[in-house]
Design a protein around this motif. Sequence first.
Motif, mmCIF file in Angstrom:
data_model
loop_
_atom_site.group_PDB
_atom_site.id
_atom_site.type_symbol
_atom_site.label_atom_id
_atom_site.label_comp_id
_atom_site.label_asym_id
_atom_site.label_seq_id
_atom_site.Cartn_x
_atom_site.Cartn_y
_atom_site.Cartn_z
ATOM 1 N N ASN A 51 6.775 0.737 5.055
ATOM 2 C CA ASN A 51 8.053 0.975 4.390
ATOM 3 C C ASN A 51 8.333 0.000 3.248
ATOM 4 O O ASN A 51 8.805 0.401 2.175
ATOM 5 C CB ASN A 51 9.201 0.975 5.394
ATOM 6 C CG ASN A 51 9.110 -0.167 6.391
ATOM 7 O OD1 ASN A 51 8.343 -1.113 6.206
ATOM 8 N ND2 ASN A 51 9.889 -0.066 7.465
ATOM 9 N N VAL A 52 8.005 -1.292 3.414
ATOM 10 C CA VAL A 52 8.313 -2.258 2.362
ATOM 11 C C VAL A 52 7.435 -2.040 1.133
ATOM 12 O O VAL A 52 7.912 -1.995 -0.006
ATOM 13 C CB VAL A 52 8.185 -3.697 2.890
ATOM 14 C CG1 VAL A 52 8.339 -4.705 1.748
ATOM 15 C CG2 VAL A 52 9.223 -3.967 3.968
ATOM 16 N N VAL A 53 6.131 -1.914 1.356
ATOM 17 C CA VAL A 53 5.218 -1.698 0.230
ATOM 18 C C VAL A 53 5.510 -0.365 -0.444
ATOM 19 O O VAL A 53 5.490 -0.253 -1.678
ATOM 20 C CB VAL A 53 3.749 -1.763 0.705
ATOM 21 C CG1 VAL A 53 2.805 -1.381 -0.433
ATOM 22 C CG2 VAL A 53 3.415 -3.159 1.223
ATOM 23 N N ASP A 54 5.809 0.656 0.343
ATOM 24 C CA ASP A 54 6.121 1.964 -0.239
ATOM 25 C C ASP A 54 7.386 1.897 -1.107
ATOM 26 O O ASP A 54 7.474 2.562 -2.145
ATOM 27 C CB ASP A 54 6.317 3.007 0.867
ATOM 28 C CG ASP A 54 5.014 3.366 1.562
ATOM 29 O OD1 ASP A 54 3.953 2.919 1.077
ATOM 30 O OD2 ASP A 54 5.061 4.083 2.584
ATOM 31 N N ILE A 55 8.353 1.086 -0.701
ATOM 32 C CA ILE A 55 9.578 0.955 -1.492
ATOM 33 C C ILE A 55 9.274 0.318 -2.848
ATOM 34 O O ILE A 55 9.780 0.763 -3.890
ATOM 35 C CB ILE A 55 10.632 0.142 -0.708
ATOM 36 C CG1 ILE A 55 11.211 1.000 0.422
ATOM 37 C CG2 ILE A 55 11.749 -0.335 -1.637
ATOM 38 C CD1 ILE A 55 12.022 0.221 1.422
ATOM 39 N N THR A 56 8.445 -0.735 -2.858
ATOM 40 C CA THR A 56 8.114 -1.361 -4.147
ATOM 41 C C THR A 56 7.351 -0.389 -5.038
ATOM 42 O O THR A 56 7.573 -0.351 -6.255
ATOM 43 C CB THR A 56 7.288 -2.640 -3.933
ATOM 44 O OG1 THR A 56 6.074 -2.340 -3.234
ATOM 45 C CG2 THR A 56 8.071 -3.675 -3.145
ATOM 46 N N ASN A 57 6.462 0.424 -4.452
ATOM 47 C CA ASN A 57 5.743 1.422 -5.250
ATOM 48 C C ASN A 57 6.688 2.522 -5.734
ATOM 49 O O ASN A 57 6.560 3.018 -6.861
ATOM 50 C CB ASN A 57 4.616 2.037 -4.424
ATOM 51 C CG ASN A 57 3.396 1.129 -4.343
ATOM 52 O OD1 ASN A 57 3.148 0.337 -5.249
ATOM 53 N ND2 ASN A 57 2.652 1.226 -3.257
ATOM 54 N N CYS B 196 6.891 11.820 -1.973
ATOM 55 C CA CYS B 196 6.975 11.434 -3.392
ATOM 56 C C CYS B 196 5.722 10.688 -3.819
ATOM 57 O O CYS B 196 5.149 10.965 -4.890
ATOM 58 C CB CYS B 196 8.205 10.559 -3.613
ATOM 59 S SG CYS B 196 9.772 11.460 -3.662
ATOM 60 N N LEU B 197 5.301 9.739 -3.006
ATOM 61 C CA LEU B 197 4.132 8.934 -3.369
ATOM 62 C C LEU B 197 2.851 9.754 -3.320
ATOM 63 O O LEU B 197 1.998 9.635 -4.205
ATOM 64 C CB LEU B 197 4.031 7.723 -2.435
ATOM 65 C CG LEU B 197 5.204 6.731 -2.500
ATOM 66 C CD1 LEU B 197 5.016 5.613 -1.482
ATOM 67 C CD2 LEU B 197 5.346 6.153 -3.896
ATOM 68 N N ARG B 198 2.721 10.581 -2.279
ATOM 69 C CA ARG B 198 1.505 11.398 -2.183
ATOM 70 C C ARG B 198 1.400 12.377 -3.346
ATOM 71 O O ARG B 198 0.298 12.674 -3.830
ATOM 72 C CB ARG B 198 1.491 12.160 -0.858
ATOM 73 C CG ARG B 198 1.189 11.294 0.359
ATOM 74 C CD ARG B 198 0.815 12.155 1.556
ATOM 75 N NE ARG B 198 0.505 11.339 2.727
ATOM 76 C CZ ARG B 198 1.342 11.133 3.734
ATOM 77 N NH1 ARG B 198 2.554 11.696 3.708
ATOM 78 N NH2 ARG B 198 0.984 10.380 4.755
ATOM 79 N N ALA B 199 2.514 12.875 -3.808
ATOM 80 C CA ALA B 199 2.503 13.845 -4.905
ATOM 81 C C ALA B 199 1.866 13.260 -6.159
ATOM 82 O O ALA B 199 1.193 13.970 -6.918
ATOM 83 C CB ALA B 199 3.924 14.324 -5.210
#
Length: 821
Positions: free
Chosen positions: A261-267, A250-253
């Motif tokens: 995992n924590v930073v990716d969740i906030t993003n 999702c983020l790479r798209a």
Amino acid sequence: MKISYQWLKRYIDTDLELDEILTVLTDIGLEVDGVERFESVRGGLEGVVVGEVLTCTDHPDSDHLHLTEVAVGREEPLKIVCGAPNVAAGQKVLVATVGAVLYPTDAQEGFKIKKSRIRGADSFGMICAEDELGIGTGHEGIMVLPQEAVPGTPAAAFLGLESDTVIEIGLTPNRADAMSHYGVARDLAAFLKAHGRRAELTLPGTEGFDDGGLPAAQIAVECPEGAPRYAGVVISGVRIGSSPDWMQNCLRAIGLNPKNNVVDITNFVLHELGQPLHSFDADRIAGGRVVVKTCAEGTKFVTLDGVERTLSERDLMICDAEKPMCIAGVMGGRDSGVSDATVNVFLESAYFNPVWIRKSARRHGINSDASFRFERGIDPNITIYALKRAALLIQELAGGRITSGIADTVSVPDITEPFRFDVGYDRINALTGKEIPQATVKEILGALEVRIEAERDGVLSVAVPPYRVDVRRPADLTEEILRIYGYNNIEIPARVRSAIALEKRSGREQIANRTAEYLTANGFSEIMSNSLTKLAYYEGLTEYPADGCVKILNPLSADLNAMRQTLLFNAMEAVALNTNHRNPNLKLYEFGNVYRYDASRAAEGGLAPYSENYRLGVVMTGLTETVSWNEKAAPATFFSLRAVAENLLGRFGMDIYRLETLPLGGELYSEGLSFRLNGKELFSLGIVAGSIRKMFDLRAEVYFLEMDFDLFVRSVRKHTVAVSELPRFPEVRRDLALLLDREVTFARLRAIAFSTERKLLRSVTLFDVYEGDKLPAGKKSYALGFVLQDRERTLTDQIIDRVMNNLLVQFEKQAGAVVRV
């Protein structure tokens, strides 16, 4: 802004195809600027399938190659030459068939699988290792799949690879509500519901959030103006690691690189809901208490990017008991964020004052995803939901457990209230240009989550949700109704009725237009430049001191940090730009305001310390005419520009010779003249000083005129231009050569001539000047031409001689002139 199509479908269930969705998004104001394909593995492993190795024998002409037959779901198995040491009969493997394009790990370009002949044996594909497919780094041998893999299954399906369509939306600044996937889904659903299409809008539930009745996290908001709402929760026992593939995809798209995992969740939650979050290492929060406040002017703070920044007393900061940890809503600190060693996390969710965040972001030159949203205004009612959503994801994906209650400080209760106002159906129809049925209006308002609180006499009392920060008045709501109703549904009338009203222009506008027409007709081009300029241009000047500049409190850049005091520097920028682009021959003009700050005005007369003046700037440099076979190069001179000024004044009935002239020089002009009217400077004209030209790296001479156009307008209004028939009787010209003192000017002689002969004298010209060793010391010689004409009869020699004698007498008497023979 990038929106993932697969991510968007998490929140809206509709029967629309992608192409239809793209059309609808553009129709409702979320204009689609582009569409691109995203694949979690480059190429999507197209042409790669699951295969079963049926036979495997050694190659007769090689000590490491194998001859295999591989079933790939076709009628006949493929013959493939394989060099992997671990290949064996009975294995399930991944096979790249002929025509497939592979993108190996760490390779910049892909390569295409072709039919080949290896050591005399035909090969119709390739049995692949991880790194050859671009899905890993392993190259010890081919990938061996579980036995349940079915031959012929596409590799993308077997591996669960994701492909996606990324939609680029050209979002306008007012649409803060659509700066997330859910926001776009909500807008899309509103359109579909209003048009009778199926659209189910859903949000992930947060019912599983349970704080066990624990005490709330310790926070204190000491600056409620900057942080109207601030909330936080503590999550303990977190294991920092990689986020799952679905979240990374999702983020790479949308162009974000996963971190942990924590930073990716906030993003993820930021781009899901439009609510920025920030995670702190709770063990680094001194005193275990979060304080939202401002710090002393000049405090040093190092942000996540490693840059040490000097704080302003107007920067809202997230602090602990000892130090600042984060510039609120802009960027976190280097020493307080989540790291690989983090075990306990304090998670922040807030609504910050958009003005505070915007000013801090500009002040420090930071543009983050969080500041982008905060400074435009987010939904103050989603703060707690977003916090719970992220906390649950951290529990699920990072193994944490919630160890505090949610602390929620709402300092300004009104921010969570809807915007209320009245709007009438008549007003809606007048603005849209069409009578939209009342039932349709109500249906659209419902789809937009706008609550109708009352209706009386065709007027609706509405409550607009606070996430629509741009809808505050009837005209805004009408735009929303029209947006969802469809601009294309407003018919173009067959007949347009309009009343043509001639608006009388102001005197200044008329005179400016006539001035522009004159200059344009004489080869000048109009320029328009920014009233904002560099304060550095005025450093060290006395005529236009830096202290006289109106300074911008929150400048966009160092190049636009003050209001201009003169048009000169804008003209020099234009000359420099054109010269650098090999266009050195310039004739330019500009109308514009200049500004001045003078504190003494307020001290002396109680006037505003700021003044504004409308001016005309004219600049010439290079050649005045294009070089031709029959024309020599004619460089611009001081007198070229002076002639333009003289003719311009004459165009409005003013005589340049009636103006007082004073010499100029020094800071702005190496040589020049100030032309004054009744003691006030009407315009200045001169050669731009070398120090100014050096600032712009210009070698050629530049000639500049700056006019007080307001004074010019007031002056020419008093003048009338008389029109008369062409005279029927001829002109007569006579010349005089006069020996004069060097101090005597042509303007003085011209004034003497016209005061002596008012009826017959038409013009006086100076056609030769001589100064040299053949003349007495302190003397010069002027050769003047006089044109005489009588409109009622032909001039006789006696009349002409009498006029010339009278002129000569007055020249001798008033200017000490002597006729040269």
